[in-house]
Write an enzyme that holds these catalytic residues in place. Structure first.
Site, PDB file in Angstrom:
ATOM      1  N   THR A   3    -119.008 -21.816  57.439  1.00  0.00           N
ATOM      2  CA  THR A   3    -120.192 -22.585  57.057  1.00  0.00           C
ATOM      3  C   THR A   3    -120.278 -23.913  57.800  1.00  0.00           C
ATOM      4  OG1 THR A   3    -119.031 -23.600  55.181  1.00  0.00           O
ATOM      5  CG2 THR A   3    -120.186 -21.527  54.769  1.00  0.00           C
ATOM      6  N   ASP A   4    -119.145 -24.521  58.086  1.00  0.00           N
ATOM      7  CA  ASP A   4    -119.132 -25.825  58.754  1.00  0.00           C
ATOM      8  C   ASP A   4    -119.677 -25.705  60.171  1.00  0.00           C
ATOM      9  OD1 ASP A   4    -118.701 -28.499  58.382  1.00  0.00           O
ATOM     10  OD2 ASP A   4    -116.555 -28.452  58.791  1.00  0.00           O
ATOM     11  N   ASP A   5    -119.136 -24.761  60.936  1.00  0.00           N
ATOM     12  CA  ASP A   5    -119.647 -24.545  62.288  1.00  0.00           C
ATOM     13  C   ASP A   5    -121.117 -24.171  62.265  1.00  0.00           C
ATOM     14  OD1 ASP A   5    -117.734 -24.393  64.815  1.00  0.00           O
ATOM     15  OD2 ASP A   5    -116.536 -23.933  63.052  1.00  0.00           O
TER      16      ASP A   5
END
Length: 632
Positions: free
Chosen positions: A379-381
């Site tokens: 989710t961060d990327d």
């Protein structure tokens, strides 16, 4: 704490610094369109690589010599090794480095190893080392498998609703645990040509804990599993080993890795090898060859150094570099940004992965961290890629919009029940897994964190979704998790400076007024923790000792994180921001980069840290760009 650093350019203006930083990134971009800085960590990667190659029978004198030279170069003055530069001595890291140097040919009485052995004994010897260190010692005949926790391969049969099934563990942990069940069941030994008796204290293991405590219950369970493992005929175990092999093979990536990270990678190679897969089997051969692609060789006055990256971060670095360049005023039509966009679009993941266990009806989408990790988009990327791609336009508008829309839908579906976002899985919060006796090193679950949740919220706000249920719940999660002093905990970066630097821009983007008491408390905390030299820094010891929160030598990345928050909070004209900007400008190198000798990235809070070599450039460039151009 402050750090005295000579000024690289006493007359550099923020605009000059931007121009130099843009030039640096232009030169560093790969022809294919991506950026990737080195991802540095501690010497356990290199020590375990030597032990792996010894075990497989493929260790060459050249690899041993070059790795040993690197390991020695990282030794502290007192003869020990730490988990991060400037950090305290670490027992397990020192044990692994000592054994690796002995394997490379260093004598036990070498002047640089004598104090290492003394430290190890003073700290309780190898008996007090972490479980994973003792697993490596067992593999080479220096520890008994009987004295290690039992990991039954039957875990792969447990359904996803059953406690302690493999999907209760974080993706990095489950990919490590499954191959380890094979290794610990087969209990192999490939002896070293020496003994490390000098590292032992002879202390007996601790007595059994009280049965009705978690420690006691799991200790008794481990005793029962050891007994079960000794059954003379066990068809269930045979089937479990076969299923484990199939599970491992199904998750090998195109570059030969598992998850693109060292721990599951090396244990998967070991597991397959022990199950009878020869070294020239395509999966094993690709795994070993892939490790070479993570190896860095550097020529120095002392000879060639060889070190291993624990991971590689091209998607993450490319998204951050694009955002930095756009913040710095580079046109979206610039050729380097167009190439980066094209490369990123080719990295979109359109196949299901383990995340579907918790979200079976969610359509695939998103981006991973590495060159090849289709099974584990995160989710961060994905949030950072969307924030970069959405600012790009023609000639790929429709192609970009399709990738962005799929990614946004995937991110919305990956929200956990409490309103936050974990990195790789939704609702990966089963704390029972942390009670297992082999979980004494690193995080083994992936609960929502402030920094990841903030990045997703900032992305949703940029997409005009501040009124959606997902965004509102994300904002509330962030507000609920603010620390009493006004900061936020940083899971994937060091630490409260990183968390606060991520959350404040997200909250203001989502509509929280800059005058909000929550935002003002964060501003006050950052101002109070500015160093006397004008920069910000935070020592990694803050993960274990709250007294270190916001305290440490100033670094370019952490200074930039603080500035990004302050600019988002409307503090552009404040003296605090002015001094922070001056700190960055004064310390920029003539080539447009910055020096950063600290680790500011986090793998496992309290245990494993990273230095993203591109952080020292992309975040200062974003901060200076927003300062000069008035953005937030």
């Amino acid at each position: 704490m402050t750090q005295t650093v000579p000024r690289a350019s006493a007359t550099a203006t923020p605009a000059d610094a931007l121009a130099a930083g843009i030039g640096f990134l232009r030169r560093e971009q790969d022809r294919a369109g991506w950026w990737k800085g080195e991802l540095a960590t501690n010497v356990t990667m290199d020590a375990e690589d030597l032990l792996l190659r010894h075990f497989l029978g493929i260790l060459t004198p050249q690899a041993a010599e070059e790795s040993a030279r690197w390991i020695r170069s990282q030794q502290r003055a007192d003869g020990t090794w730490a988990t991060f530069p400037g950090g305290p001595a670490d027992l397990s890291t020192t044990v692994e480095a000592f054994v690796a140097l002995r394997l490379a040919g260093d004598p036990a009485d070498a002047p640089w190893l004598t104090p290492s052995a003394e430290f190890i004994r003073d700290q309780g010897g190898i008996e007090a080392a972490r479980v994973f260190t003792r697993i490596w010692l067992a593999l080479v005949g220096q520890w008994s498998w009987d004295d290690l926790p039992n990991l039954p391969p039957e875990l792969v049969f447990l359904p996803s609703w059953f406690p302690l099934n493999v999907y209760d563990f974080a993706c990095w942990a489950r990919q490590t645990i499954v191959p380890l069940t094979v290794v610990s069941t087969l209990r192999p030994v490939r002896p070293l040509p020496f003994d490390v008796a000098e590292l032992r204290t002879g202390k007996r293991p601790p007595k059994t804990r009280t049965p009705w405590t978690w420690d006691g219950m799991f200790q008794n369970l481990d005793t029962a599993l050891h007994a079960y493992a000794k059954l003379p005929f066990n068809p269930i175990r045979k089937a479990a080993l076969k299923q484990a092999a199939e599970w491992i093979l199904a998750r090998q990536e195109a570059d030969g890795s598992w998850g693109g990270i060292q721990p599951p990678w090396v244990y998967s190679i070991l597991a397959l090898h022990l199950l009878g897969y020869p070294l020239d089997h395509p999966a094993v051969k690709a795994g070993i060859a892939g490790l070479d692609g993570f190896t860095i060789r550097e020529e120095t006055d002392q000879g060639w150094l060889r070190r291993l990256e624990a991971c590689q971060s091209p998607v993450w670095d490319t998204a951050l570099a694009m955002t930095a360049l756009l913040d710095a005023g580079v046109s979206a039509g610039d050729e380097m940004l167009v190439r980066a966009t094209d490369w990123l679009l080719g990295e979109e993941i359109r196949v299901p992965g383990d995340w579907t266990v918790r979200r079976p009806s969610l359509a695939p989408g998103g981006f991973a961290f590495e060159f090849a990790n289709d099974g584990y988009p995160d989710t961060d990327d994905t949030a950072e890629v969307v924030l970069a791609l959405r600012r790009m336009g023609k000639p790929d508008h429709l192609r970009i919009r399709g990738a962005v829309d799929r990614s946004v839908a995937w991110l919305e579906g990956m929200q956990s029940r409490d309103g936050g976002w974990g990195a790789f899985d939704a609702d990966n919060t089963q704390v029972l897994t942390t009670k297992l006796s082999f979980c004494d090193f690193g995080a083994v679950i992936d609960p929502p964190s402030a920094d990841v949740t903030a990045h997703v919220v900032e992305m949703l706000a940029a997409e005009g979704k501040t009124g959606t249920r997902e965004c509102r719940r994300g904002v509330q999660w962030l507000l609920d998790h603010q620390e009493d002093d006004g900061s936020w905990f940083g899971r994937w970066g060091a630490n409260y400076v990183y968390g606060t630097g991520a959350v404040v821009p997200a909250l203001t983007a989502a509509g929280i007024p800059r005058s909000s008491p929550r935002v003002r408390r964060a501003v006050r905390w950052l101002a109070e923790h500015q160093n006397a030299d004008g920069g910000w820094g935070e020592d990694l010891r803050s993960y274990r000792d709250r007294e270190w929160a916001g305290r440490g030598d100033s670094t370019p990345s952490q200074t930039a994180w603080a500035l990004l928050a302050l600019l988002a909070a409307g503090e552009r004209e404040s003296e605090v921001v002015t001094r922070g900007v001056e700190w960055l400008c004064a310390r920029q190198r003539p080539d447009g980069g910055w020096d950063e000798d600290k680790h500011t990235g986090t793998g496992f809070p309290g245990d494993f840290y990273l230095s993203y070599h591109l952080y020292r450039v992309v975040f200062p460039l974003s901060a200076l760009g927003r300062y000069v151009r008035g953005g937030s």
